[in-house]
Design a protein around this motif. Sequence first.
Motif, PDB file in Angstrom:
ATOM      1  N   GLY A  48      31.645  47.420  53.248  1.00 59.62           N
ATOM      2  CA  GLY A  48      32.697  48.380  52.905  1.00 59.62           C
ATOM      3  C   GLY A  48      33.641  47.846  51.849  1.00 59.62           C
ATOM      4  O   GLY A  48      34.045  48.575  50.937  1.00 59.62           O
ATOM      5  N   SER A  49      33.982  46.569  51.919  1.00 62.33           N
ATOM      6  CA  SER A  49      34.895  46.025  50.913  1.00 62.33           C
ATOM      7  C   SER A  49      34.221  45.903  49.552  1.00 62.33           C
ATOM      8  O   SER A  49      34.839  46.144  48.524  1.00 62.33           O
ATOM      9  CB  SER A  49      35.446  44.669  51.362  1.00 62.33           C
ATOM     10  OG  SER A  49      34.424  43.699  51.374  1.00 62.33           O
ATOM     11  N   ARG A  52      33.922  49.429  48.089  1.00 64.72           N
ATOM     12  CA  ARG A  52      35.211  49.922  47.630  1.00 64.72           C
ATOM     13  C   ARG A  52      35.578  49.286  46.285  1.00 64.72           C
ATOM     14  O   ARG A  52      36.158  49.918  45.425  1.00 64.72           O
ATOM     15  CB  ARG A  52      36.288  49.621  48.664  1.00 64.72           C
ATOM     16  CG  ARG A  52      37.608  50.283  48.350  1.00 64.72           C
ATOM     17  CD  ARG A  52      38.663  50.045  49.421  1.00 64.72           C
ATOM     18  NE  ARG A  52      38.107  50.134  50.768  1.00 64.72           N
ATOM     19  CZ  ARG A  52      38.291  49.189  51.695  1.00 64.72           C
ATOM     20  NH1 ARG A  52      38.984  48.106  51.428  1.00 64.72           N
ATOM     21  NH2 ARG A  52      37.778  49.333  52.894  1.00 64.72           N
ATOM     22  N   ARG A  53      35.209  48.011  46.113  1.00 63.48           N
ATOM     23  CA  ARG A  53      35.517  47.318  44.872  1.00 63.48           C
ATOM     24  C   ARG A  53      34.689  47.851  43.708  1.00 63.48           C
ATOM     25  O   ARG A  53      35.100  47.793  42.565  1.00 63.48           O
ATOM     26  CB  ARG A  53      35.241  45.826  45.038  1.00 63.48           C
ATOM     27  CG  ARG A  53      36.210  44.988  44.289  1.00 63.48           C
ATOM     28  CD  ARG A  53      35.979  43.523  44.502  1.00 63.48           C
ATOM     29  NE  ARG A  53      35.945  43.160  45.909  1.00 63.48           N
ATOM     30  CZ  ARG A  53      35.286  42.129  46.390  1.00 63.48           C
ATOM     31  NH1 ARG A  53      34.604  41.355  45.593  1.00 63.48           N
ATOM     32  NH2 ARG A  53      35.297  41.856  47.675  1.00 63.48           N
ATOM     33  N   ARG A  55      33.928  50.929  43.147  1.00 63.84           N
ATOM     34  CA  ARG A  55      34.370  52.267  42.749  1.00 63.84           C
ATOM     35  C   ARG A  55      35.531  52.173  41.770  1.00 63.84           C
ATOM     36  O   ARG A  55      36.658  52.520  42.071  1.00 63.84           O
ATOM     37  CB  ARG A  55      34.805  53.064  43.969  1.00 63.84           C
ATOM     38  CG  ARG A  55      33.684  53.379  44.898  1.00 63.84           C
ATOM     39  CD  ARG A  55      34.188  54.202  46.050  1.00 63.84           C
ATOM     40  NE  ARG A  55      33.180  54.257  47.090  1.00 63.84           N
ATOM     41  CZ  ARG A  55      33.414  54.598  48.322  1.00 63.84           C
ATOM     42  NH1 ARG A  55      34.633  54.921  48.691  1.00 63.84           N
ATOM     43  NH2 ARG A  55      32.464  54.629  49.200  1.00 63.84           N
TER      44      ARG A  55
END
Length: 80
Positions: A48-49, A52-53, A55
């Motif tokens: 998830g991290s 997210r990075r 995007r």
Amino acid sequence: MGLGGCIILIAAGAILTFATDWEMEGINLDLTGVILMIVGLIGLAVFGSVARRRRVMMPHSTQVIDVHGQHRRDGYDDGL
């Protein structure tokens, strides 16, 4: 490890912990299942991290600057 691998680890750990009653000598299947679920949750957090990075929003339009001047409408340049 991708999202699917993390979900498989969590599912396999849950099956070993909650759905089986096997006894193996030298291996605690309940603890093994808990460890697999924890590794799957850590993998989900890392995935998830990283997702997210990735995007990063880029501008949709860029400005084009014509450095050669005007072009003729028939597609040919005068000096090149």
